[in-house]
Design a protein around this motif. Structure first.
Motif, PDB file in Angstrom:
ATOM      1  N   LYS A 125       0.839  -1.189   0.000  1.00  0.00           N
ATOM      2  CA  LYS A 125       0.000   0.000   0.000  1.00  0.00           C
ATOM      3  C   LYS A 125       0.881   1.249   0.000  1.00  0.00           C
ATOM      4  N   LYS A 126       0.398   2.287  -0.667  1.00  0.00           N
ATOM      5  CA  LYS A 126       1.087   3.570  -0.686  1.00  0.00           C
ATOM      6  C   LYS A 126       0.235   4.586   0.060  1.00  0.00           C
ATOM      7  N   VAL A 127       0.870   5.374   0.904  1.00  0.00           N
ATOM      8  CA  VAL A 127       0.148   6.368   1.697  1.00  0.00           C
ATOM      9  C   VAL A 127       0.730   7.754   1.457  1.00  0.00           C
ATOM     10  N   VAL A 128      -0.147   8.716   1.287  1.00  0.00           N
ATOM     11  CA  VAL A 128       0.227  10.129   1.281  1.00  0.00           C
ATOM     12  C   VAL A 128      -0.395  10.756   2.519  1.00  0.00           C
ATOM     13  N   VAL A 129       0.442  11.354   3.364  1.00  0.00           N
ATOM     14  CA  VAL A 129      -0.021  12.061   4.553  1.00  0.00           C
ATOM     15  C   VAL A 129       0.103  13.555   4.288  1.00  0.00           C
ATOM     16  N   ILE A 130      -1.033  14.242   4.288  1.00  0.00           N
ATOM     17  CA  ILE A 130      -1.049  15.695   4.097  1.00  0.00           C
ATOM     18  C   ILE A 130      -1.179  16.328   5.474  1.00  0.00           C
ATOM     19  N   THR A 131      -0.125  17.008   5.909  1.00  0.00           N
ATOM     20  CA  THR A 131      -0.150  17.573   7.257  1.00  0.00           C
ATOM     21  C   THR A 131       0.046  19.084   7.219  1.00  0.00           C
ATOM     22  N   THR A 132      -0.913  19.792   7.772  1.00  0.00           N
ATOM     23  CA  THR A 132      -0.876  21.250   7.847  1.00  0.00           C
ATOM     24  C   THR A 132      -0.667  21.654   9.294  1.00  0.00           C
ATOM     25  N   ARG A 133       0.022  22.793   9.464  1.00  0.00           N
ATOM     26  CA  ARG A 133       0.327  23.255  10.816  1.00  0.00           C
ATOM     27  C   ARG A 133       0.187  24.776  10.895  1.00  0.00           C
ATOM     28  N   GLY A 134      -0.225  25.268  12.046  1.00  0.00           N
ATOM     29  CA  GLY A 134      -0.348  26.705  12.227  1.00  0.00           C
ATOM     30  C   GLY A 134       0.993  27.405  12.270  1.00  0.00           C
ATOM     31  N   GLY A 135       2.000  26.733  12.850  1.00  0.00           N
ATOM     32  CA  GLY A 135       3.340  27.289  12.964  1.00  0.00           C
ATOM     33  C   GLY A 135       4.338  26.531  12.114  1.00  0.00           C
ATOM     34  N   LEU A 136       5.619  26.667  12.476  1.00  0.00           N
ATOM     35  CA  LEU A 136       6.700  26.022  11.738  1.00  0.00           C
ATOM     36  C   LEU A 136       7.300  24.927  12.615  1.00  0.00           C
ATOM     37  N   HIS A 137       7.047  23.682  12.260  1.00  0.00           N
ATOM     38  CA  HIS A 137       7.450  22.568  13.123  1.00  0.00           C
ATOM     39  C   HIS A 137       8.221  21.462  12.411  1.00  0.00           C
ATOM     40  N   LYS A 138       8.221  21.454  11.099  1.00  0.00           N
ATOM     41  CA  LYS A 138       8.890  20.393  10.358  1.00  0.00           C
ATOM     42  C   LYS A 138      10.370  20.331  10.734  1.00  0.00           C
ATOM     43  N   ASP A 139      10.861  19.099  10.938  1.00  0.00           N
ATOM     44  CA  ASP A 139      12.271  18.845  11.273  1.00  0.00           C
ATOM     45  C   ASP A 139      12.680  19.481  12.601  1.00  0.00           C
ATOM     46  N   THR A 140      11.717  19.655  13.503  1.00  0.00           N
ATOM     47  CA  THR A 140      12.023  20.146  14.848  1.00  0.00           C
ATOM     48  C   THR A 140      11.499  19.137  15.860  1.00  0.00           C
ATOM     49  N   PRO A 141      11.934  19.248  17.123  1.00  0.00           N
ATOM     50  CA  PRO A 141      11.412  18.327  18.148  1.00  0.00           C
ATOM     51  C   PRO A 141       9.911  18.471  18.385  1.00  0.00           C
ATOM     52  N   GLN A 142       9.295  19.569  17.915  1.00  0.00           N
ATOM     53  CA  GLN A 142       7.865  19.766  18.107  1.00  0.00           C
ATOM     54  C   GLN A 142       7.012  19.036  17.061  1.00  0.00           C
ATOM     55  N   ASP A 143       7.641  18.417  16.069  1.00  0.00           N
ATOM     56  CA  ASP A 143       6.877  17.687  15.064  1.00  0.00           C
ATOM     57  C   ASP A 143       6.688  16.252  15.533  1.00  0.00           C
ATOM     58  N   PHE A 144       5.594  16.014  16.223  1.00  0.00           N
ATOM     59  CA  PHE A 144       5.273  14.671  16.692  1.00  0.00           C
ATOM     60  C   PHE A 144       4.476  13.883  15.645  1.00  0.00           C
ATOM     61  N   ILE A 145       3.887  14.583  14.687  1.00  0.00           N
ATOM     62  CA  ILE A 145       3.017  13.918  13.720  1.00  0.00           C
ATOM     63  C   ILE A 145       3.792  13.025  12.771  1.00  0.00           C
ATOM     64  N   THR A 146       4.897  13.532  12.217  1.00  0.00           N
ATOM     65  CA  THR A 146       5.649  12.741  11.233  1.00  0.00           C
ATOM     66  C   THR A 146       6.129  11.412  11.814  1.00  0.00           C
ATOM     67  N   PRO A 147       6.833  11.410  12.947  1.00  0.00           N
ATOM     68  CA  PRO A 147       7.271  10.107  13.478  1.00  0.00           C
ATOM     69  C   PRO A 147       6.116   9.233  13.943  1.00  0.00           C
ATOM     70  N   TYR A 148       5.061   9.841  14.465  1.00  0.00           N
ATOM     71  CA  TYR A 148       3.922   9.051  14.921  1.00  0.00           C
ATOM     72  C   TYR A 148       3.248   8.351  13.750  1.00  0.00           C
ATOM     73  N   MET A 149       2.941   9.104  12.692  1.00  0.00           N
ATOM     74  CA  MET A 149       2.255   8.507  11.548  1.00  0.00           C
ATOM     75  C   MET A 149       3.142   7.472  10.860  1.00  0.00           C
ATOM     76  N   ARG A 150       4.434   7.748  10.762  1.00  0.00           N
ATOM     77  CA  ARG A 150       5.340   6.764  10.164  1.00  0.00           C
ATOM     78  C   ARG A 150       5.376   5.487  11.019  1.00  0.00           C
ATOM     79  N   THR A 151       5.374   5.660  12.340  1.00  0.00           N
ATOM     80  CA  THR A 151       5.407   4.506  13.250  1.00  0.00           C
ATOM     81  C   THR A 151       4.120   3.706  13.181  1.00  0.00           C
ATOM     82  N   ILE A 152       2.971   4.381  13.257  1.00  0.00           N
ATOM     83  CA  ILE A 152       1.699   3.656  13.304  1.00  0.00           C
ATOM     84  C   ILE A 152       1.424   2.955  11.986  1.00  0.00           C
TER      85      ILE A 152
END
Length: 196
Positions: A128-155
């Motif tokens: 299966k191929k998955v595209v995750v579209i994630t929007t954020r109010g602030g700037l969090h990509k590649d920072t410790p505040q981005d919990f979504i990317t590792p969580y979605m990749r893990t789950i």
């Protein structure tokens, strides 16, 4: 069943950036029979103790538990049938929306979508191929505040899905040219994905 499953989870309705980007992507897909599930418009029940018991099955379930088990089966059937999955995962208070988490809790079932082995857990959903579209109010990509990317990749990996592409649109709450540029970049990224 459709080979493409779309999951929306924003509570913002027509004002949703993740919803708008998801619609942009859908419009470019050559897929006449999409299965679109809006988890905010038609919310799923939050898993509790009785619900967890229901998902284990058995003969002593009451009507409400049987209904929840049937709903879980339906969601899993949709997931199994899909080759292509699009998940809109906006950031709310540094994590995915509760509506998306409710879906995750209903599709993660031992012996059905994953199993335990002597080497640990093994995902049962593959190819299966998955595209995750994630929007954020602030700037969090590649920072410790981005919990979504590792969580979605893990789950998703926990379920056996390892081919995951993330599309980001940040600064949605910051307005101005930054918001516009981020949305345009995300649209371009989605257009490239749709073309392949």
């Amino acid at each position: 069943m459709s080979k493409t499953l779309i999951l929306k989870s924003s509570i913002l309705g027509e004002d949703s950036a993740s919803g708008m980007l998801t619609d942009h992507y859908i419009a470019q897909l050559d897929e006449p029979n999409l299965n679109v599930r809006d988890l905010a418009a038609i919310p799923l029940p939050v898993l509790d103790g009785r619900g967890a018991q229901a998902l284990r099955g058995g003969e002593n379930l009451d009507e409400q538990q049987r209904h929840l088990l049937a709903l879980s089966d339906q969601l899993i059937d949709e997931l199994k049938a899909a080759e292509h999955i699009v998940i809109a995962a906006p950031m709310y208070n540094f994590h995915v929306p509760a509506q998306l988490k409710a879906w995750i809790d209903l599709v993660c079932r031992a012996g059905v979508t994953f199993r335990y082995t002597d080497k640990g857990s093994e995902g049962l959903l593959t190819n299966k191929k998955v595209v995750v579209i994630t929007t954020r109010g602030g700037l969090h990509k590649d920072t410790p505040q981005d919990f979504i990317t590792p969580y979605m990749r893990t789950i998703l990996g926990f379920l056996g899905i390892t081919e995951v592409e993330f599309v980001y649109a940040e600064g949605m709450g910051m307005g101005g040219s930054l918001r516009e540029q981020e949305l345009n970049n995300a649209k371009a990224h989605l257009s490239r994905l749709a073309a392949h």
